[in-house]
Design an enzyme around this catalytic site. Structure first.
Site, PDB file in Angstrom:
ATOM      1  N   ARG A  30       0.837  -1.205   0.000  1.00 25.61           N
ATOM      2  CA  ARG A  30       0.000   0.000   0.000  1.00 25.61           C
ATOM      3  C   ARG A  30       0.872   1.255   0.000  1.00 25.61           C
ATOM      4  O   ARG A  30       1.881   1.323   0.713  1.00 25.61           O
ATOM      5  CB  ARG A  30      -0.929   0.001   1.224  1.00 25.61           C
ATOM      6  CG  ARG A  30      -1.988  -1.064   1.142  1.00 25.61           C
ATOM      7  CD  ARG A  30      -3.112  -0.860   2.127  1.00 25.61           C
ATOM      8  NE  ARG A  30      -3.904  -2.082   2.213  1.00 25.61           N
ATOM      9  CZ  ARG A  30      -4.873  -2.423   1.371  1.00 25.61           C
ATOM     10  NH1 ARG A  30      -5.219  -1.612   0.388  1.00 25.61           N
ATOM     11  NH2 ARG A  30      -5.530  -3.573   1.504  1.00 25.61           N
ATOM     12  N   ASP A  31       0.443   2.234  -0.788  1.00 27.17           N
ATOM     13  CA  ASP A  31       1.142   3.513  -0.825  1.00 27.17           C
ATOM     14  C   ASP A  31       1.004   4.201   0.535  1.00 27.17           C
ATOM     15  O   ASP A  31      -0.060   4.200   1.148  1.00 27.17           O
ATOM     16  CB  ASP A  31       0.552   4.405  -1.929  1.00 27.17           C
ATOM     17  CG  ASP A  31       1.466   5.562  -2.280  1.00 27.17           C
ATOM     18  OD1 ASP A  31       2.020   5.552  -3.395  1.00 27.17           O
ATOM     19  OD2 ASP A  31       1.621   6.480  -1.447  1.00 27.17           O
ATOM     20  N   ILE A  32       2.082   4.787   0.998  1.00 26.65           N
ATOM     21  CA  ILE A  32       2.092   5.412   2.328  1.00 26.65           C
ATOM     22  C   ILE A  32       1.270   6.704   2.373  1.00 26.65           C
ATOM     23  O   ILE A  32       0.783   7.099   3.436  1.00 26.65           O
ATOM     24  CB  ILE A  32       3.565   5.650   2.784  1.00 26.65           C
ATOM     25  CG1 ILE A  32       3.653   5.720   4.295  1.00 26.65           C
ATOM     26  CG2 ILE A  32       4.182   6.860   2.109  1.00 26.65           C
ATOM     27  CD1 ILE A  32       5.059   5.580   4.834  1.00 26.65           C
ATOM     28  N   ASN A  88       4.570   6.348 -13.808  1.00 23.00           N
ATOM     29  CA  ASN A  88       5.195   7.635 -14.092  1.00 23.00           C
ATOM     30  C   ASN A  88       6.641   7.415 -14.536  1.00 23.00           C
ATOM     31  O   ASN A  88       7.308   6.502 -14.048  1.00 23.00           O
ATOM     32  CB  ASN A  88       5.174   8.519 -12.844  1.00 23.00           C
ATOM     33  CG  ASN A  88       3.759   8.854 -12.389  1.00 23.00           C
ATOM     34  OD1 ASN A  88       2.871   9.045 -13.211  1.00 23.00           O
ATOM     35  ND2 ASN A  88       3.543   8.920 -11.088  1.00 23.00           N
ATOM     36  N   GLU A  96       8.847  10.214  -8.680  1.00 18.89           N
ATOM     37  CA  GLU A  96       9.661  10.666  -7.544  1.00 18.89           C
ATOM     38  C   GLU A  96      10.669   9.616  -7.106  1.00 18.89           C
ATOM     39  O   GLU A  96      11.768   9.953  -6.678  1.00 18.89           O
ATOM     40  CB  GLU A  96       8.744  11.007  -6.356  1.00 18.89           C
ATOM     41  CG  GLU A  96       7.922  12.263  -6.584  1.00 18.89           C
ATOM     42  CD  GLU A  96       6.875  12.479  -5.510  1.00 18.89           C
ATOM     43  OE1 GLU A  96       6.835  11.710  -4.532  1.00 18.89           O
ATOM     44  OE2 GLU A  96       6.084  13.425  -5.668  1.00 18.89           O
ATOM     45  N   HIS A 101       7.663   1.568 -10.901  1.00 16.39           N
ATOM     46  CA  HIS A 101       6.541   1.038 -10.114  1.00 16.39           C
ATOM     47  C   HIS A 101       5.230   1.406 -10.783  1.00 16.39           C
ATOM     48  O   HIS A 101       5.110   2.462 -11.408  1.00 16.39           O
ATOM     49  CB  HIS A 101       6.569   1.575  -8.681  1.00 16.39           C
ATOM     50  CG  HIS A 101       6.711   3.048  -8.576  1.00 16.39           C
ATOM     51  ND1 HIS A 101       7.923   3.693  -8.750  1.00 16.39           N
ATOM     52  CD2 HIS A 101       5.803   4.021  -8.363  1.00 16.39           C
ATOM     53  CE1 HIS A 101       7.747   4.988  -8.627  1.00 16.39           C
ATOM     54  NE2 HIS A 101       6.462   5.223  -8.398  1.00 16.39           N
ATOM     55  N   MET A 102       4.260   0.516 -10.596  1.00 18.24           N
ATOM     56  CA  MET A 102       2.908   0.731 -11.134  1.00 18.24           C
ATOM     57  C   MET A 102       1.993   1.125  -9.977  1.00 18.24           C
ATOM     58  O   MET A 102       1.974   0.460  -8.942  1.00 18.24           O
ATOM     59  CB  MET A 102       2.435  -0.572 -11.780  1.00 18.24           C
ATOM     60  CG  MET A 102       1.022  -0.542 -12.296  1.00 18.24           C
ATOM     61  SD  MET A 102       0.539  -2.221 -12.807  1.00 18.24           S
ATOM     62  CE  MET A 102       1.327  -2.317 -14.412  1.00 18.24           C
ATOM     63  N   HIS A 103       1.249   2.221 -10.154  1.00 20.49           N
ATOM     64  CA  HIS A 103       0.237   2.621  -9.178  1.00 20.49           C
ATOM     65  C   HIS A 103      -1.083   1.943  -9.551  1.00 20.49           C
ATOM     66  O   HIS A 103      -1.504   2.022 -10.717  1.00 20.49           O
ATOM     67  CB  HIS A 103      -0.009   4.134  -9.208  1.00 20.49           C
ATOM     68  CG  HIS A 103       1.165   4.977  -8.824  1.00 20.49           C
ATOM     69  ND1 HIS A 103       1.281   5.590  -7.608  1.00 20.49           N
ATOM     70  CD2 HIS A 103       2.280   5.318  -9.519  1.00 20.49           C
ATOM     71  CE1 HIS A 103       2.402   6.293  -7.554  1.00 20.49           C
ATOM     72  NE2 HIS A 103       3.030   6.144  -8.713  1.00 20.49           N
TER      73      HIS A 103
END
Ligand code: AMP
Length: 114
Positions: A30-32, A88, A96, A101-103
């Site tokens: 999970r994204d922070i 991105n 960043e 990575h894939m969101h």
């Protein structure tokens, strides 16, 4: 020499993260700072800095990223309503962390990208 990022530490379980899936090729957590109710990152275990560095030998890994994204979307029960996958690349793409990575974003009606 490519410098490791925080994602390598997560993959190696050196720093904590909410890991949902891990196999020999990819890790998903999970994204922070979630930008949607469901925001998960799917990351190759090997350090590839960005999409420009993807080679033919990585095709299996990037195929796995999509099958894992679909599996997690189903687990999170967002597969029917839908979701968005984003990768991105570099500055103009808004990347960043220089570890590709894939969101996976969902759980809400997302707006247009452009
Ligand atoms: P990007 O802008 O595409 O490089 O996305 C990087 C993402 O990594 C952002 O959505 C951050 O919130 C996320 N992130 C940064 N550090 C962590 C962490 N330690 N655990 C989980 N997600 C993180």
């Amino acid at each position: 020499m490519v410098k490791e990022t925080i994602f390598s530490s997560i993959i190696k379980h050196v720093i904590p993260a909410d890991i949902l899936y891990q196999d020999e090729l990819v890790t998903a957590f999970r994204d922070i700072l979630p930008k949607a109710p469901i925001h998960i990152l799917i990351v190759p275990n090997i350090l590839i800095p960005n999409v420009n560095e993807i080679k033919y030998k990585h095709e299996k890994t990037f195929g796995r990223m999509f099958t894992v994204a679909a599996k997690i979307a189903k687990q999170e029960n967002i597969h029917e309503q839908g979701y968005r996958l984003i990768i991105n690349c570099n500055k103009h793409g808004g990347q960043e962390i220089p570890h590709v990575h894939m969101h996976l974003l969902g759980g809400i009606q997302l707006g247009p990208i452009l």
